[in-house]
Design a protein around this motif. Sequence first.
Motif, PDB file in Angstrom:
ATOM      1  N   ALA A 121       0.811  -1.216   0.000  1.00 42.15           N
ATOM      2  CA  ALA A 121       0.000   0.000   0.000  1.00 42.15           C
ATOM      3  C   ALA A 121       0.844   1.266   0.000  1.00 42.15           C
ATOM      4  O   ALA A 121       0.370   2.322  -0.444  1.00 42.15           O
ATOM      5  CB  ALA A 121      -0.930   0.007   1.213  1.00 42.15           C
ATOM      6  N   GLY A 122       2.087   1.176   0.510  1.00 39.14           N
ATOM      7  CA  GLY A 122       2.933   2.362   0.561  1.00 39.14           C
ATOM      8  C   GLY A 122       3.228   2.969  -0.804  1.00 39.14           C
ATOM      9  O   GLY A 122       3.066   4.187  -0.997  1.00 39.14           O
ATOM     10  N   PRO A 123       3.679   2.188  -1.790  1.00 43.17           N
ATOM     11  CA  PRO A 123       3.931   2.768  -3.111  1.00 43.17           C
ATOM     12  C   PRO A 123       2.686   3.338  -3.772  1.00 43.17           C
ATOM     13  O   PRO A 123       2.751   4.372  -4.458  1.00 43.17           O
ATOM     14  CB  PRO A 123       4.485   1.582  -3.911  1.00 43.17           C
ATOM     15  CG  PRO A 123       5.024   0.662  -2.896  1.00 43.17           C
ATOM     16  CD  PRO A 123       4.133   0.796  -1.706  1.00 43.17           C
ATOM     17  N   ILE A 124       1.527   2.700  -3.567  1.00 39.01           N
ATOM     18  CA  ILE A 124       0.290   3.208  -4.175  1.00 39.01           C
ATOM     19  C   ILE A 124      -0.075   4.558  -3.567  1.00 39.01           C
ATOM     20  O   ILE A 124      -0.383   5.524  -4.281  1.00 39.01           O
ATOM     21  CB  ILE A 124      -0.843   2.184  -3.982  1.00 39.01           C
ATOM     22  CG1 ILE A 124      -0.489   0.871  -4.687  1.00 39.01           C
ATOM     23  CG2 ILE A 124      -2.155   2.732  -4.529  1.00 39.01           C
ATOM     24  CD1 ILE A 124      -1.485  -0.236  -4.439  1.00 39.01           C
ATOM     25  N   LEU A 129      -0.219  10.524  -3.795  1.00 43.35           N
ATOM     26  CA  LEU A 129       0.125  11.792  -3.149  1.00 43.35           C
ATOM     27  C   LEU A 129       1.089  12.614  -4.004  1.00 43.35           C
ATOM     28  O   LEU A 129       0.953  13.845  -4.110  1.00 43.35           O
ATOM     29  CB  LEU A 129       0.737  11.525  -1.775  1.00 43.35           C
ATOM     30  CG  LEU A 129      -0.219  11.006  -0.692  1.00 43.35           C
ATOM     31  CD1 LEU A 129       0.549  10.675   0.577  1.00 43.35           C
ATOM     32  CD2 LEU A 129      -1.313  12.024  -0.397  1.00 43.35           C
ATOM     33  N   ALA A 130       2.066  11.927  -4.611  1.00 41.68           N
ATOM     34  CA  ALA A 130       3.022  12.652  -5.449  1.00 41.68           C
ATOM     35  C   ALA A 130       2.347  13.237  -6.688  1.00 41.68           C
ATOM     36  O   ALA A 130       2.628  14.382  -7.073  1.00 41.68           O
ATOM     37  CB  ALA A 130       4.160  11.713  -5.849  1.00 41.68           C
ATOM     38  N   ILE A 148       5.185  12.826 -14.004  1.00 38.82           N
ATOM     39  CA  ILE A 148       4.828  11.420 -13.785  1.00 38.82           C
ATOM     40  C   ILE A 148       6.062  10.600 -13.406  1.00 38.82           C
ATOM     41  O   ILE A 148       6.013   9.725 -12.528  1.00 38.82           O
ATOM     42  CB  ILE A 148       4.136  10.843 -15.034  1.00 38.82           C
ATOM     43  CG1 ILE A 148       2.795  11.549 -15.263  1.00 38.82           C
ATOM     44  CG2 ILE A 148       3.931   9.346 -14.896  1.00 38.82           C
ATOM     45  CD1 ILE A 148       2.103  11.135 -16.541  1.00 38.82           C
ATOM     46  N   PHE A 149       7.180  10.893 -14.053  1.00 43.33           N
ATOM     47  CA  PHE A 149       8.432  10.198 -13.729  1.00 43.33           C
ATOM     48  C   PHE A 149       8.852  10.484 -12.284  1.00 43.33           C
ATOM     49  O   PHE A 149       9.278   9.577 -11.556  1.00 43.33           O
ATOM     50  CB  PHE A 149       9.526  10.627 -14.708  1.00 43.33           C
ATOM     51  CG  PHE A 149      10.863  10.029 -14.408  1.00 43.33           C
ATOM     52  CD1 PHE A 149      11.124   8.696 -14.676  1.00 43.33           C
ATOM     53  CD2 PHE A 149      11.867  10.808 -13.837  1.00 43.33           C
ATOM     54  CE1 PHE A 149      12.370   8.141 -14.395  1.00 43.33           C
ATOM     55  CE2 PHE A 149      13.111  10.266 -13.544  1.00 43.33           C
ATOM     56  CZ  PHE A 149      13.359   8.920 -13.827  1.00 43.33           C
ATOM     57  N   MET A 150       8.733  11.727 -11.852  1.00 43.29           N
ATOM     58  CA  MET A 150       9.074  12.072 -10.474  1.00 43.29           C
ATOM     59  C   MET A 150       8.147  11.382  -9.486  1.00 43.29           C
ATOM     60  O   MET A 150       8.571  10.930  -8.410  1.00 43.29           O
ATOM     61  CB  MET A 150       9.011  13.588 -10.301  1.00 43.29           C
ATOM     62  CG  MET A 150      10.060  14.347 -11.099  1.00 43.29           C
ATOM     63  SD  MET A 150       9.808  16.138 -11.088  1.00 43.29           S
ATOM     64  CE  MET A 150      10.009  16.487  -9.349  1.00 43.29           C
ATOM     65  N   ALA A 151       6.863  11.258  -9.836  1.00 43.68           N
ATOM     66  CA  ALA A 151       5.913  10.575  -8.963  1.00 43.68           C
ATOM     67  C   ALA A 151       6.257   9.093  -8.826  1.00 43.68           C
ATOM     68  O   ALA A 151       6.181   8.522  -7.729  1.00 43.68           O
ATOM     69  CB  ALA A 151       4.496  10.752  -9.493  1.00 43.68           C
ATOM     70  N   PHE A 152       6.655   8.462  -9.940  1.00 37.19           N
ATOM     71  CA  PHE A 152       7.030   7.047  -9.873  1.00 37.19           C
ATOM     72  C   PHE A 152       8.331   6.858  -9.087  1.00 37.19           C
ATOM     73  O   PHE A 152       8.494   5.837  -8.406  1.00 37.19           O
ATOM     74  CB  PHE A 152       7.170   6.469 -11.284  1.00 37.19           C
ATOM     75  CG  PHE A 152       5.884   5.955 -11.849  1.00 37.19           C
ATOM     76  CD1 PHE A 152       5.402   4.700 -11.502  1.00 37.19           C
ATOM     77  CD2 PHE A 152       5.132   6.728 -12.722  1.00 37.19           C
ATOM     78  CE1 PHE A 152       4.219   4.215 -12.023  1.00 37.19           C
ATOM     79  CE2 PHE A 152       3.930   6.261 -13.240  1.00 37.19           C
ATOM     80  CZ  PHE A 152       3.467   5.002 -12.890  1.00 37.19           C
ATOM     81  N   CYS A 153       9.237   7.800  -9.176  1.00 39.81           N
ATOM     82  CA  CYS A 153      10.457   7.725  -8.363  1.00 39.81           C
ATOM     83  C   CYS A 153      10.124   7.796  -6.875  1.00 39.81           C
ATOM     84  O   CYS A 153      10.698   7.062  -6.054  1.00 39.81           O
ATOM     85  CB  CYS A 153      11.408   8.852  -8.753  1.00 39.81           C
ATOM     86  SG  CYS A 153      12.155   8.656 -10.384  1.00 39.81           S
ATOM     87  N   PHE A 154       9.184   8.656  -6.507  1.00 44.24           N
ATOM     88  CA  PHE A 154       8.771   8.742  -5.109  1.00 44.24           C
ATOM     89  C   PHE A 154       8.075   7.464  -4.661  1.00 44.24           C
ATOM     90  O   PHE A 154       8.270   6.987  -3.535  1.00 44.24           O
ATOM     91  CB  PHE A 154       7.855   9.946  -4.922  1.00 44.24           C
ATOM     92  CG  PHE A 154       7.420  10.166  -3.505  1.00 44.24           C
ATOM     93  CD1 PHE A 154       8.300  10.693  -2.568  1.00 44.24           C
ATOM     94  CD2 PHE A 154       6.138   9.838  -3.100  1.00 44.24           C
ATOM     95  CE1 PHE A 154       7.911  10.884  -1.252  1.00 44.24           C
ATOM     96  CE2 PHE A 154       5.739  10.025  -1.793  1.00 44.24           C
ATOM     97  CZ  PHE A 154       6.625  10.554  -0.862  1.00 44.24           C
ATOM     98  N   ALA A 155       7.258   6.868  -5.537  1.00 47.71           N
ATOM     99  CA  ALA A 155       6.606   5.605  -5.203  1.00 47.71           C
ATOM    100  C   ALA A 155       7.623   4.483  -5.037  1.00 47.71           C
ATOM    101  O   ALA A 155       7.483   3.619  -4.158  1.00 47.71           O
ATOM    102  CB  ALA A 155       5.594   5.245  -6.291  1.00 47.71           C
ATOM    103  N   TYR A 156       8.661   4.513  -5.874  1.00 45.27           N
ATOM    104  CA  TYR A 156       9.724   3.516  -5.743  1.00 45.27           C
ATOM    105  C   TYR A 156      10.449   3.666  -4.403  1.00 45.27           C
ATOM    106  O   TYR A 156      10.806   2.675  -3.754  1.00 45.27           O
ATOM    107  CB  TYR A 156      10.701   3.675  -6.900  1.00 45.27           C
ATOM    108  CG  TYR A 156      11.766   2.616  -6.983  1.00 45.27           C
ATOM    109  CD1 TYR A 156      11.468   1.340  -7.468  1.00 45.27           C
ATOM    110  CD2 TYR A 156      13.064   2.880  -6.579  1.00 45.27           C
ATOM    111  CE1 TYR A 156      12.456   0.367  -7.542  1.00 45.27           C
ATOM    112  CE2 TYR A 156      14.050   1.913  -6.650  1.00 45.27           C
ATOM    113  CZ  TYR A 156      13.738   0.654  -7.134  1.00 45.27           C
ATOM    114  OH  TYR A 156      14.715  -0.304  -7.202  1.00 45.27           O
TER     115      TYR A 156
END
Length: 323
Positions: A121-124, A129-130, A148-156
């Motif tokens: 649930a953390g990455p989702i 949020l990002a 979108i790339f920055m948001a996926f980096c934060f999810a990672y």
Amino acid sequence: MSGLLDIHTLFALVTAVAVIASILSVALPLLEKNELSGRMKQVAIEREKIRARERAKLAQNIGGKSERISLRQEPKALVMQIVDRFNMRDAFADKATRNRLKQAGFRSEAHLMTFTFARIAGPIAGLLLALFYLFFLAKLDQPPFMKIFMAFCFAYACYYAPILYLKNLSDKRKQSINRAWPDALDLFLICVESGMTAELGFQKVASEIGSSSVELAEELTLLTAELSYLQERKIAYENLSDRTGLEGVRGVMTSLIQAERYGTPLGDAIRVMADENRTARMSAAEKKAAALPPKLTVPMILFFLPAIFVVVLGPAALSFFAK
């Protein structure tokens, strides 16, 4: 702006920061809680679970159904219900993950479910949020693909945050156990040579070593419980090795298993392993001491030498410019 750059204002700010840091350095050790009683209470609960589980296995082996587990089943928490509902229990519940949680001090099934839920649930949540922050709150002059790339980096990063947190706790726990382990072996050797059994010896060491390492006292208390209730003592020794993850503990447990298997004197094996662990601890301390001068080079150049130059050359420079 000129007021902020005034020398008196900067001196006052630096003095205030130094005073606050001094107060915190003195007050924080006084505010630390004694975790020994709470840890021992958790160990007592874990001990009752081991006893109930082994009694249930024994009742199943002999074919009787009159023996019941005395522990009450607690209602499932919300996290465990979500994990069970979406069949996420086996996503990260392998043996390596369980050992990693045990090495960090988390042994119950609820801890495993919380870790699994956090990694799924953390990455989702981090991605949502990002995206909300980057597209609606932050005023960035970037194309949508970059956001979108920055948001996926934060999810990672949110995906690996529980692993880093667990590793940090595990390293601190290993450091505490490794520091007190040679002393615990010396106490255990005294107990064995005085005529105590292994269970009584470990129980006595656990009660004495708690002031030096709460984590080691907790592990030795669990070892005592497993030696009392498990059918094979070898399993109890191997479980302690898996829970600590230290080579020194693993070597001692292997020596205890071999001593009980072949009937060799237990005191001789413990004496040899205590000397080896003390030598290893001294070697590690010498290695850190040898690595200290290179690490101090940069701080000395950046902080110590300028202060020395100011103290030594400051009066001469002031007298020169005064003339």
